[in-house]
Design an enzyme around this catalytic site. Structure first.
Site, PDB file in Angstrom:
ATOM      1  N   CYS A 169       0.804  -1.228   0.000  1.00  0.00           N
ATOM      2  CA  CYS A 169       0.000   0.000   0.000  1.00  0.00           C
ATOM      3  C   CYS A 169       0.831   1.269   0.000  1.00  0.00           C
ATOM      4  O   CYS A 169       0.272   2.366  -0.078  1.00  0.00           O
ATOM      5  CB  CYS A 169      -0.954  -0.006   1.196  1.00  0.00           C
ATOM      6  N   HIS A 309      -2.564   8.517   5.954  1.00  0.00           N
ATOM      7  CA  HIS A 309      -2.921   7.224   5.357  1.00  0.00           C
ATOM      8  C   HIS A 309      -4.380   6.920   5.698  1.00  0.00           C
ATOM      9  O   HIS A 309      -5.156   6.564   4.821  1.00  0.00           O
ATOM     10  CB  HIS A 309      -1.993   6.133   5.878  1.00  0.00           C
ATOM     11  N   GLU A 320      -0.867   5.653  13.391  1.00  0.00           N
ATOM     12  CA  GLU A 320      -0.535   6.868  12.655  1.00  0.00           C
ATOM     13  C   GLU A 320      -0.588   8.103  13.560  1.00  0.00           C
ATOM     14  O   GLU A 320       0.281   8.980  13.496  1.00  0.00           O
ATOM     15  CB  GLU A 320      -1.511   7.005  11.490  1.00  0.00           C
ATOM     16  N   LYS A 341      -9.308   8.756   2.012  1.00  0.00           N
ATOM     17  CA  LYS A 341      -9.893   7.415   1.869  1.00  0.00           C
ATOM     18  C   LYS A 341     -11.334   7.385   2.354  1.00  0.00           C
ATOM     19  O   LYS A 341     -12.090   6.487   1.991  1.00  0.00           O
ATOM     20  CB  LYS A 341      -9.055   6.389   2.630  1.00  0.00           C
ATOM     21  N   HIS A 346      -9.808   2.799  -0.412  1.00  0.00           N
ATOM     22  CA  HIS A 346      -8.393   2.418  -0.338  1.00  0.00           C
ATOM     23  C   HIS A 346      -8.049   1.586  -1.572  1.00  0.00           C
ATOM     24  O   HIS A 346      -8.384   0.404  -1.656  1.00  0.00           O
ATOM     25  CB  HIS A 346      -8.153   1.620   0.941  1.00  0.00           C
ATOM     26  N   PHE A 405       0.943  -3.378   4.422  1.00  0.00           N
ATOM     27  CA  PHE A 405       1.237  -4.724   4.890  1.00  0.00           C
ATOM     28  C   PHE A 405       2.693  -5.068   4.563  1.00  0.00           C
ATOM     29  O   PHE A 405       3.234  -4.678   3.534  1.00  0.00           O
ATOM     30  CB  PHE A 405       0.317  -5.742   4.212  1.00  0.00           C
TER      31      PHE A 405
END
Length: 420
Positions: A169, A309, A320, A341, A346, A405
Protein backbone atom coordinates in the site's frame (compact mmCIF):
# COMPACT_ATOMS: atom_id res chain seq x y z
CA UNK A 1 20.22 21.76 -2.72
CA UNK A 2 21.30 20.29 -6.07
CA UNK A 3 18.71 19.25 -8.64
CA UNK A 4 15.19 19.93 -7.41
CA UNK A 5 12.13 18.06 -8.64
CA UNK A 6 8.70 19.51 -9.36
CA UNK A 7 5.30 18.26 -10.51
CA UNK A 8 4.23 19.84 -13.80
CA UNK A 9 1.46 17.47 -14.86
CA UNK A 10 -1.19 15.44 -13.04
CA UNK A 11 -3.57 12.74 -14.26
CA UNK A 12 -6.12 11.10 -11.97
CA UNK A 13 -8.75 8.38 -12.19
CA UNK A 14 -10.46 7.92 -8.84
CA UNK A 15 -13.89 6.81 -7.65
CA UNK A 16 -16.27 9.69 -8.24
CA UNK A 17 -13.51 11.75 -9.82
CA UNK A 18 -12.53 10.89 -13.38
CA UNK A 19 -9.92 13.50 -14.23
CA UNK A 20 -8.19 16.07 -12.02
CA UNK A 21 -11.06 18.59 -12.04
CA UNK A 22 -13.74 16.11 -10.96
CA UNK A 23 -11.38 14.50 -8.43
CA UNK A 24 -10.69 17.81 -6.70
CA UNK A 25 -14.36 18.75 -6.81
CA UNK A 26 -15.25 15.52 -4.98
CA UNK A 27 -12.63 16.12 -2.30
CA UNK A 28 -13.31 19.80 -1.77
CA UNK A 29 -17.04 19.16 -1.44
CA UNK A 30 -16.54 16.25 0.95
CA UNK A 31 -18.58 13.83 -1.18
CA UNK A 32 -18.14 10.08 -0.92
CA UNK A 33 -17.88 7.62 -3.81
CA UNK A 34 -18.37 4.37 -1.90
CA UNK A 35 -21.23 2.03 -2.82
CA UNK A 36 -22.29 -1.59 -2.93
CA UNK A 37 -20.11 -3.73 -5.20
CA UNK A 38 -21.49 -3.93 -8.75
CA UNK A 39 -18.61 -5.65 -10.59
CA UNK A 40 -19.73 -9.12 -9.45
CA UNK A 41 -22.25 -10.71 -7.10
CA UNK A 42 -20.81 -10.02 -3.63
CA UNK A 43 -23.52 -11.79 -1.65
CA UNK A 44 -21.19 -14.55 -0.40
CA UNK A 45 -18.74 -12.09 1.17
CA UNK A 46 -18.56 -10.43 4.56
CA UNK A 47 -17.68 -7.02 3.07
CA UNK A 48 -19.85 -6.07 0.10
CA UNK A 49 -18.98 -2.40 -0.41
CA UNK A 50 -16.30 -0.73 -2.52
CA UNK A 51 -15.31 2.52 -4.20
CA UNK A 52 -15.70 1.73 -7.90
CA UNK A 53 -14.91 3.95 -10.88
CA UNK A 54 -17.47 4.43 -13.63
CA UNK A 55 -14.89 4.01 -16.37
CA UNK A 56 -15.30 3.47 -20.09
CA UNK A 57 -12.00 2.74 -21.86
CA UNK A 58 -13.58 3.56 -25.23
CA UNK A 59 -14.65 6.99 -23.98
CA UNK A 60 -11.06 7.67 -22.95
CA UNK A 61 -9.72 6.89 -26.40
CA UNK A 62 -8.34 3.39 -25.92
CA UNK A 63 -8.44 1.30 -29.08
CA UNK A 64 -10.05 -2.15 -29.29
CA UNK A 65 -6.58 -3.71 -29.40
CA UNK A 66 -5.42 -1.78 -26.33
CA UNK A 67 -8.55 -2.79 -24.45
CA UNK A 68 -8.02 -6.44 -25.38
CA UNK A 69 -4.35 -6.34 -24.40
CA UNK A 70 -4.58 -4.42 -21.14
CA UNK A 71 -5.85 -5.27 -17.71
CA UNK A 72 -8.14 -2.65 -16.17
CA UNK A 73 -5.28 -1.30 -14.07
CA UNK A 74 -3.11 -0.94 -17.19
CA UNK A 75 -5.95 0.91 -18.89
CA UNK A 76 -6.17 3.25 -15.90
CA UNK A 77 -2.47 4.10 -15.93
CA UNK A 78 -2.41 4.63 -19.70
CA UNK A 79 -5.29 7.09 -19.48
CA UNK A 80 -3.81 8.99 -16.51
CA UNK A 81 -0.43 9.15 -18.26
CA UNK A 82 -2.03 10.81 -21.26
CA UNK A 83 -3.85 13.27 -19.00
CA UNK A 84 -0.69 14.10 -17.05
CA UNK A 85 1.38 14.64 -20.19
CA UNK A 86 -1.27 16.91 -21.72
CA UNK A 87 -1.56 18.80 -18.42
CA UNK A 88 2.20 19.40 -18.36
CA UNK A 89 2.16 21.13 -21.74
CA UNK A 90 4.63 18.58 -23.08
CA UNK A 91 4.15 16.19 -25.96
CA UNK A 92 5.91 12.89 -26.43
CA UNK A 93 7.86 14.44 -29.32
CA UNK A 94 9.26 17.07 -26.91
CA UNK A 95 10.91 14.46 -24.69
CA UNK A 96 14.46 13.20 -25.06
CA UNK A 97 13.76 9.45 -25.00
CA UNK A 98 17.02 8.51 -23.28
CA UNK A 99 16.53 11.22 -20.61
CA UNK A 100 12.93 10.20 -19.84
CA UNK A 101 12.04 7.39 -17.47
CA UNK A 102 9.01 5.65 -15.97
CA UNK A 103 8.20 4.32 -12.50
CA UNK A 104 4.78 2.83 -11.81
CA UNK A 105 3.61 1.46 -8.48
CA UNK A 106 1.14 -1.39 -8.06
CA UNK A 107 0.34 -3.63 -5.13
CA UNK A 108 -1.62 -6.41 -6.82
CA UNK A 109 -0.92 -6.10 -10.55
CA UNK A 110 -3.46 -7.42 -13.03
CA UNK A 111 -5.71 -8.97 -10.40
CA UNK A 112 -8.98 -8.53 -12.28
CA UNK A 113 -7.72 -10.13 -15.49
CA UNK A 114 -6.07 -13.01 -13.67
CA UNK A 115 -9.25 -13.66 -11.70
CA UNK A 116 -11.35 -13.56 -14.86
CA UNK A 117 -8.96 -15.74 -16.86
CA UNK A 118 -8.75 -18.37 -14.14
CA UNK A 119 -12.52 -18.55 -14.21
CA UNK A 120 -12.36 -19.16 -17.98
CA UNK A 121 -9.51 -21.69 -18.16
CA UNK A 122 -10.90 -23.64 -15.19
CA UNK A 123 -14.46 -23.51 -16.54
CA UNK A 124 -15.70 -21.87 -13.37
CA UNK A 125 -13.40 -23.87 -11.11
CA UNK A 126 -14.47 -27.27 -12.45
CA UNK A 127 -11.28 -28.22 -14.35
CA UNK A 128 -8.09 -29.42 -12.72
CA UNK A 129 -5.70 -29.11 -14.47
CA UNK A 130 -7.03 -26.07 -16.31
CA UNK A 131 -7.34 -25.86 -20.09
CA UNK A 132 -4.85 -23.19 -21.14
CA UNK A 133 -6.15 -23.11 -24.71
CA UNK A 134 -9.04 -20.92 -23.54
CA UNK A 135 -6.71 -18.19 -22.21
CA UNK A 136 -6.41 -14.80 -23.89
CA UNK A 137 -3.23 -14.42 -25.99
CA UNK A 138 -1.88 -11.65 -23.73
CA UNK A 139 -2.14 -13.63 -20.49
CA UNK A 140 1.61 -13.31 -19.88
CA UNK A 141 1.24 -9.51 -19.61
CA UNK A 142 -1.23 -10.05 -16.78
CA UNK A 143 1.25 -12.20 -14.87
CA UNK A 144 4.04 -9.60 -14.94
CA UNK A 145 3.22 -6.17 -13.44
CA UNK A 146 6.20 -4.77 -15.38
CA UNK A 147 3.80 -4.66 -18.33
CA UNK A 148 2.22 -1.58 -16.70
CA UNK A 149 5.48 0.36 -16.89
CA UNK A 150 6.06 -0.91 -20.42
CA UNK A 151 2.66 0.40 -21.54
CA UNK A 152 3.46 3.84 -20.12
CA UNK A 153 6.94 3.85 -21.69
CA UNK A 154 5.45 2.99 -25.08
CA UNK A 155 2.81 5.70 -24.68
CA UNK A 156 5.40 8.46 -24.17
CA UNK A 157 8.40 7.00 -26.00
CA UNK A 158 10.51 6.75 -22.84
CA UNK A 159 13.78 4.86 -23.23
CA UNK A 160 15.31 5.72 -19.86
CA UNK A 161 15.00 3.77 -16.58
CA UNK A 162 11.63 2.02 -16.51
CA UNK A 163 10.38 -0.06 -13.61
CA UNK A 164 7.49 -1.15 -11.43
CA UNK A 165 7.64 -0.62 -7.67
CA UNK A 166 5.52 -3.02 -5.62
CA UNK A 167 5.65 -2.39 -1.88
CA UNK A 168 2.03 -3.03 -1.02
CA UNK A 169 0.00 0.00 0.00
CA UNK A 170 3.00 2.35 -0.09
CA UNK A 171 3.72 1.53 -3.76
CA UNK A 172 2.31 4.82 -5.04
CA UNK A 173 4.49 6.88 -2.71
CA UNK A 174 7.58 4.75 -3.25
CA UNK A 175 7.31 4.81 -7.05
CA UNK A 176 7.25 8.61 -7.06
CA UNK A 177 10.03 8.74 -4.47
CA UNK A 178 12.20 6.52 -6.68
CA UNK A 179 11.49 8.76 -9.66
CA UNK A 180 12.56 11.83 -7.69
CA UNK A 181 15.85 10.14 -6.81
CA UNK A 182 16.56 9.38 -10.48
CA UNK A 183 16.11 13.03 -11.46
CA UNK A 184 18.16 14.28 -8.51
CA UNK A 185 21.08 12.00 -9.31
CA UNK A 186 21.08 13.17 -12.93
CA UNK A 187 20.10 9.89 -14.59
CA UNK A 188 17.09 11.53 -16.26
CA UNK A 189 15.49 14.94 -16.68
CA UNK A 190 11.83 13.87 -16.86
CA UNK A 191 10.00 11.02 -15.12
CA UNK A 192 6.51 9.73 -15.71
CA UNK A 193 5.67 8.40 -12.26
CA UNK A 194 2.62 7.22 -10.39
CA UNK A 195 0.64 4.13 -9.55
CA UNK A 196 -2.37 2.06 -10.50
CA UNK A 197 -4.49 -0.74 -9.05
CA UNK A 198 -7.84 -2.27 -9.94
CA UNK A 199 -8.30 -4.88 -7.22
CA UNK A 200 -12.09 -5.09 -6.85
CA UNK A 201 -12.41 -8.78 -7.67
CA UNK A 202 -13.64 -11.85 -5.77
CA UNK A 203 -10.13 -13.02 -4.86
CA UNK A 204 -9.14 -9.68 -3.33
CA UNK A 205 -12.40 -9.30 -1.44
CA UNK A 206 -12.03 -12.86 -0.12
CA UNK A 207 -8.47 -12.20 1.08
CA UNK A 208 -9.41 -9.12 3.07
CA UNK A 209 -12.54 -10.84 4.36
CA UNK A 210 -10.36 -13.59 5.81
CA UNK A 211 -8.46 -11.16 8.04
CA UNK A 212 -11.49 -8.89 8.64
CA UNK A 213 -9.58 -5.81 7.41
CA UNK A 214 -12.48 -4.44 5.37
CA UNK A 215 -15.71 -2.99 6.72
CA UNK A 216 -18.86 -5.04 7.20
CA UNK A 217 -21.06 -1.92 7.14
CA UNK A 218 -22.92 -3.10 4.04
CA UNK A 219 -26.23 -1.41 4.85
CA UNK A 220 -24.75 2.09 4.53
CA UNK A 221 -22.04 2.07 1.83
CA UNK A 222 -21.89 5.86 1.50
CA UNK A 223 -20.79 6.21 5.13
CA UNK A 224 -18.87 2.95 5.45
CA UNK A 225 -15.37 4.47 5.27
CA UNK A 226 -14.82 6.22 8.62
CA UNK A 227 -11.13 6.96 9.32
CA UNK A 228 -10.41 8.10 12.88
CA UNK A 229 -14.07 7.65 13.87
CA UNK A 230 -14.83 5.67 17.01
CA UNK A 231 -17.38 3.55 15.12
CA UNK A 232 -15.06 2.50 12.25
CA UNK A 233 -14.67 -1.20 11.57
CA UNK A 234 -12.38 -1.54 8.57
CA UNK A 235 -11.48 0.03 5.26
CA UNK A 236 -13.41 0.21 1.99
CA UNK A 237 -11.64 -1.33 -1.00
CA UNK A 238 -11.18 1.04 -3.93
CA UNK A 239 -9.45 1.34 -7.30
CA UNK A 240 -7.76 4.05 -9.32
CA UNK A 241 -4.62 5.61 -10.71
CA UNK A 242 -2.63 8.83 -10.52
CA UNK A 243 0.35 9.73 -12.69
CA UNK A 244 2.66 12.75 -12.61
CA UNK A 245 5.08 14.43 -14.95
CA UNK A 246 8.13 15.19 -12.82
CA UNK A 247 10.83 17.53 -14.07
CA UNK A 248 14.02 19.13 -12.88
CA UNK A 249 12.85 22.46 -11.46
CA UNK A 250 15.05 24.86 -13.41
CA UNK A 251 14.25 23.21 -16.74
CA UNK A 252 10.53 23.37 -15.96
CA UNK A 253 10.72 27.05 -15.07
CA UNK A 254 12.74 27.86 -18.20
CA UNK A 255 10.04 26.43 -20.42
CA UNK A 256 7.34 28.32 -18.50
CA UNK A 257 5.65 25.21 -17.13
CA UNK A 258 2.91 25.46 -14.54
CA UNK A 259 4.34 23.95 -11.36
CA UNK A 260 1.94 22.39 -8.85
CA UNK A 261 4.48 21.63 -6.15
CA UNK A 262 8.03 20.63 -5.41
CA UNK A 263 8.74 17.21 -3.96
CA UNK A 264 11.16 18.31 -1.29
CA UNK A 265 11.69 15.13 0.71
CA UNK A 266 10.92 11.42 0.79
CA UNK A 267 11.83 8.50 3.02
CA UNK A 268 10.73 4.93 3.61
CA UNK A 269 11.16 2.52 6.49
CA UNK A 270 10.05 -1.03 7.39
CA UNK A 271 9.07 -2.25 10.83
CA UNK A 272 10.44 -5.80 10.35
CA UNK A 273 7.74 -6.83 12.80
CA UNK A 274 4.63 -8.51 11.37
CA UNK A 275 2.95 -9.12 8.03
CA UNK A 276 -0.16 -7.12 8.93
CA UNK A 277 0.48 -5.87 12.47
CA UNK A 278 1.75 -2.48 13.56
CA UNK A 279 3.53 -1.42 16.71
CA UNK A 280 1.30 1.05 18.58
CA UNK A 281 4.04 3.63 19.08
CA UNK A 282 4.36 4.43 15.36
CA UNK A 283 8.16 4.46 15.59
CA UNK A 284 8.91 3.40 12.01
CA UNK A 285 6.48 5.85 10.40
CA UNK A 286 7.81 8.58 12.69
CA UNK A 287 11.34 7.82 11.53
CA UNK A 288 10.27 8.03 7.86
CA UNK A 289 8.65 11.40 8.59
CA UNK A 290 11.75 12.70 10.35
CA UNK A 291 14.00 11.64 7.47
CA UNK A 292 11.69 13.17 4.85
CA UNK A 293 11.75 16.45 6.79
CA UNK A 294 15.53 16.26 7.10
CA UNK A 295 15.89 15.80 3.35
CA UNK A 296 13.52 18.74 2.83
CA UNK A 297 15.54 20.92 5.23
CA UNK A 298 12.31 21.72 7.03
CA UNK A 299 11.21 21.62 10.67
CA UNK A 300 8.03 20.04 12.03
CA UNK A 301 6.55 23.53 12.47
CA UNK A 302 6.77 24.09 8.70
CA UNK A 303 4.13 21.44 7.96
CA UNK A 304 0.80 23.10 7.13
CA UNK A 305 -1.27 19.97 6.43
CA UNK A 306 -0.92 16.21 6.84
CA UNK A 307 -2.54 13.97 4.25
CA UNK A 308 -2.90 10.86 6.39
CA UNK A 309 -2.92 7.22 5.36
CA UNK A 310 -6.13 7.03 7.41
CA UNK A 311 -7.36 3.63 6.26
CA UNK A 312 -10.16 3.34 8.79
CA UNK A 313 -8.83 0.38 10.74
CA UNK A 314 -8.39 0.92 14.46
CA UNK A 315 -4.83 -0.40 14.38
CA UNK A 316 -3.69 1.90 11.58
CA UNK A 317 -5.41 5.08 12.78
CA UNK A 318 -3.96 4.81 16.27
CA UNK A 319 -0.50 3.87 14.98
CA UNK A 320 -0.53 6.87 12.65
CA UNK A 321 -1.71 9.27 15.34
CA UNK A 322 1.16 8.13 17.55
CA UNK A 323 3.62 8.57 14.67
CA UNK A 324 2.54 12.18 14.09
CA UNK A 325 2.95 13.01 17.78
CA UNK A 326 6.30 11.24 17.94
CA UNK A 327 7.77 12.96 14.86
CA UNK A 328 6.19 16.42 15.03
CA UNK A 329 5.91 16.94 18.78
CA UNK A 330 3.45 19.61 19.91
CA UNK A 331 3.00 20.82 16.33
CA UNK A 332 1.01 17.63 15.67
CA UNK A 333 -1.82 19.16 17.72
CA UNK A 334 -1.83 22.37 15.67
CA UNK A 335 -1.70 21.03 12.12
CA UNK A 336 -4.84 19.83 10.27
CA UNK A 337 -4.88 16.14 9.31
CA UNK A 338 -7.33 14.39 7.00
CA UNK A 339 -7.90 11.14 5.12
CA UNK A 340 -9.28 11.16 1.58
CA UNK A 341 -9.89 7.42 1.87
CA UNK A 342 -13.10 8.45 3.60
CA UNK A 343 -14.26 9.58 0.15
CA UNK A 344 -12.43 7.45 -2.45
CA UNK A 345 -11.71 4.27 -0.52
CA UNK A 346 -8.39 2.42 -0.34
CA UNK A 347 -7.03 1.54 -3.77
CA UNK A 348 -4.07 -0.36 -2.32
CA UNK A 349 -0.90 0.45 -4.30
CA UNK A 350 -2.52 3.30 -6.21
CA UNK A 351 -3.69 5.30 -3.23
CA UNK A 352 -0.28 6.74 -2.37
CA UNK A 353 -0.10 8.48 -5.75
CA UNK A 354 -3.73 9.56 -5.55
CA UNK A 355 -2.92 11.13 -2.18
CA UNK A 356 0.12 12.90 -3.66
CA UNK A 357 -2.28 14.38 -6.23
CA UNK A 358 -4.59 15.52 -3.42
CA UNK A 359 -1.62 17.03 -1.57
CA UNK A 360 -0.42 18.97 -4.63
CA UNK A 361 -3.94 20.26 -5.26
CA UNK A 362 -4.26 21.29 -1.61
CA UNK A 363 -1.16 23.45 -2.11
CA UNK A 364 -2.54 24.76 -5.39
CA UNK A 365 -5.87 25.76 -3.84
CA UNK A 366 -4.98 26.52 -0.19
CA UNK A 367 -7.72 24.10 0.83
CA UNK A 368 -7.56 21.07 3.13
CA UNK A 369 -9.89 18.22 2.11
CA UNK A 370 -12.04 16.86 4.93
CA UNK A 371 -12.28 13.50 6.59
CA UNK A 372 -15.79 12.49 5.59
CA UNK A 373 -18.03 10.49 7.93
CA UNK A 374 -16.14 11.57 11.05
CA UNK A 375 -18.94 12.09 13.55
CA UNK A 376 -17.73 10.22 16.64
CA UNK A 377 -14.02 10.89 17.27
CA UNK A 378 -11.98 8.07 18.76
CA UNK A 379 -10.50 9.39 22.06
CA UNK A 380 -7.22 7.69 21.12
CA UNK A 381 -7.15 9.70 17.86
CA UNK A 382 -7.11 13.17 19.36
CA UNK A 383 -5.66 15.38 16.62
CA UNK A 384 -7.42 17.84 14.29
CA UNK A 385 -8.82 15.50 11.63
CA UNK A 386 -10.88 18.15 9.72
CA UNK A 387 -14.25 16.42 10.09
CA UNK A 388 -16.89 16.53 7.34
CA UNK A 389 -16.11 19.90 5.71
CA UNK A 390 -13.10 21.16 3.74
CA UNK A 391 -11.14 23.98 5.34
CA UNK A 392 -9.62 27.04 3.70
CA UNK A 393 -6.07 27.03 4.98
CA UNK A 394 -2.74 28.45 3.90
CA UNK A 395 -1.08 25.32 2.63
CA UNK A 396 2.51 25.80 1.52
CA UNK A 397 3.91 22.52 2.82
CA UNK A 398 2.17 19.13 2.98
CA UNK A 399 3.26 15.87 4.57
CA UNK A 400 1.69 12.78 3.01
CA UNK A 401 2.29 9.31 4.45
CA UNK A 402 1.56 5.68 3.69
CA UNK A 403 1.50 2.44 5.66
CA UNK A 404 1.36 -1.03 4.14
CA UNK A 405 1.24 -4.72 4.89
CA UNK A 406 4.72 -6.10 5.35
CA UNK A 407 5.57 -3.18 7.62
CA UNK A 408 6.27 -0.57 4.93
CA UNK A 409 6.09 3.04 6.13
CA UNK A 410 6.70 5.96 3.74
CA UNK A 411 6.56 9.74 3.98
CA UNK A 412 6.82 12.54 1.43
CA UNK A 413 6.99 16.32 1.83
CA UNK A 414 5.60 18.60 -0.88
CA UNK A 415 6.09 22.36 -0.89
CA UNK A 416 5.29 25.36 -3.04
CA UNK A 417 7.65 25.60 -5.97
CA UNK A 418 8.79 29.13 -5.07
CA UNK A 419 10.43 28.01 -1.84
CA UNK A 420 13.94 29.48 -1.65
Amino acid sequence: MGRRVVITGIGVLAPGGVGVKDFWSLLSEGRTATRGITFFDPSQFRSRVAAEIDFSPEAHGLTPQEIRRMDRAAQFVTVTTREALADSGLEAADLDPCRTGVTIGSAVGATMSLDQEYNVVSDGGRLDPVDHTYAVPHLYNHFVPSSFAAEVAWAVGAEGPTTVVSTGCTSGLDAVGHAVDLIREGSVDVMIAGATDAPISPITVACFDAIKATTSRNDDPEHASRPFDGTRNGFVLGEGSAVFVLEEREAALRRGAHVYAEIAGYASRCNAFHMTGLRPDGREMAEAIRMALHESRLAPEDIDYINAHGSGTKQNDRHETAAFKRSLGEHARRVPVSSIKSMVGHSLGAIGSIEIAASALAIENDLVPPTANLHTPDPECDLDYVPLTAREWRTDTVLTVGSGFGGFQSAMVLTTADRG
